[in-house]
Design an enzyme around this catalytic site. Sequence first.
Site, PDB file in Angstrom:
ATOM      1  CG  HIS A  77      -1.822   1.122   1.500  1.00  0.00           C
ATOM      2  ND1 HIS A  77      -3.131   1.170   1.131  1.00  0.00           N
ATOM      3  CD2 HIS A  77      -1.454   2.487   1.835  1.00  0.00           C
ATOM      4  CE1 HIS A  77      -3.586   2.420   1.381  1.00  0.00           C
ATOM      5  NE2 HIS A  77      -2.621   3.218   1.920  1.00  0.00           N
ATOM      6  CD  GLU A  78       1.700   3.472   3.654  1.00  0.00           C
ATOM      7  OE1 GLU A  78       1.934   4.706   2.989  1.00  0.00           O
ATOM      8  OE2 GLU A  78       0.483   3.592   4.459  1.00  0.00           O
ATOM      9  CD  GLU A  89      -4.804   7.329   0.647  1.00  0.00           C
ATOM     10  OE1 GLU A  89      -4.608   5.930   0.641  1.00  0.00           O
ATOM     11  OE2 GLU A  89      -4.216   7.788   1.525  1.00  0.00           O
ATOM     12  CG  HIS A 125       0.483   6.419  -0.517  1.00  0.00           C
ATOM     13  ND1 HIS A 125      -0.387   7.418  -0.878  1.00  0.00           N
ATOM     14  CD2 HIS A 125      -0.231   5.854   0.459  1.00  0.00           C
ATOM     15  CE1 HIS A 125      -1.744   7.128  -0.132  1.00  0.00           C
ATOM     16  NE2 HIS A 125      -1.250   6.227   0.725  1.00  0.00           N
TER      17      HIS A 125
END
EC number: 3.4.17.19
Length: 519
Positions: free
Chosen positions: A278-279, A308, A282
């Site tokens: 997930h990170e 996001e 980003h």
Amino acid sequence: MATDASDAAGDGEGDEPPAAYETLLDQYRRVTNVREAGGLLSWDQQVMMPEGGTPARSQQLSTLSSVSHDLLTDDAVGSALDELDAAELTAERAAVVREIRREYERADAVPAELVEEMSTTSSEALSAWEEAKAESDFETFAPYLEKHVELKREYAEHVDPDRDAYEVLFEDFEPCLSLERAESILADIRETLVPMIEEIRASEVDLTTDAFTSLGTYPADDQEALCRDALSTLGYPWDRGRLDTASHPFSTGTTFDARVTTRFDEADPLGSLLSTIHEFGHATYTLGLPDEHYGSPLGQDRDLSVHESQSRLWENHVGRSQAFWESFLPTVAEHFPQAESVTPREAYETANQVYEDNLIRVEADELTYHLHIVIRFEIERALIAGDLDVAEVPAVWNDKYEEYLGIRPENDAEGCLQDIHWSHGNFGYFPTYSLGSAMAAQLYAAIEDDVGADALDEGVREGDFETLHEWLTDNVHRHGARYETDELVERATGEPFTADAFVEYVTDKYGSLYDLDSV
């Protein structure tokens, strides 16, 4: 999607810009540098700073926040914007002026003293939140949350006293979509998920839900090594980033230095792995912004919903796919021999189970995750509106979890203290997670249309993510904040931003997994 002629030609970049434009951009680069310095100090506070460092750090961050505000609201910026009102500008330069003007007008309405006070409160609240969470004691954090609410109401009053305060705060994270439009998209998501989750819980399909947790423990050091391998596999450039641990996973940085953090649960390696992916989403967006435009809006992300969308795309459409597990499961087994018996299908089912009893947002499954967001959204709106007192938050939080998810937190740590956002005073942030999920589905559907769903799946299965990186960079990352949200999404996908692709995606995926009648 094909790029337009102005994109390919650089949009007249070789033409000499007006002197006022150069003045504006030079001043804004200074603003950016001060902000990024503050971001690095904030990263250090959450990752490496000793516990006793808060008093000095809060002053440092407050000073940088004040300096940034002063630079942005300097008379030179206002004068340059006035001069450029009637100037003939290329599309790129007009976008730069539009974005700086939006920030300038917002900042100019807010007193510098209030900016400093908000920054100081944020720094002090972070330490208080960490202590409160460790002790599961909301009362330790409550005075800081109350101060944040008070300051944010005052901030919204300065920006626009004639509008709903929460709407004003939401614009800090999503300046290009109205709150009304956002709520419409969120409503479509809710209306799809609530009956789907009920149908899934009534389903007799027996998925593998403990492929990893039934096999013993997973030491944190070994999980970190696994996460590093995952980042390398996905294409994370280690010369421009790093992986660390934090109490709440996050990513921060610039196109030259985009860092990620995660955390570990020795009973379950999936949490840290999916959090890291997930990170990474980003970070890869930040790293995909054009180097040559660093310090300009053209070198900045569009907004939190777009940001996001990148993290949710990599986490859910890649990290939770069966193709990914066919590729990456052998790497998991290299680090954890007990996982050698797990099949790709079992790993896929475990990564996509819909939980009956999960209390923690960042550990939630892909569907109930959005009910976690709804709860936060409703509570923070009520706080800002004055319809809910800070002291009532734990009880209201617990009641909403029982109402929406059928479970009730036993303590504040697994309840209203689990997220870091309110310690930063970030009211209006949470809706962007669900908006980002909807946008991720729309973008991924467009990628499948452009390169072929089978070809994209095969690339993931082979551990080759170059096509995905190139598409996202070409259609999203490289534009920075040149286009507003709707235009960016429509240019990338050919359609306005809606929840339609998300609805189709979850209906097909979970309908197949759980053999739902609605499919």
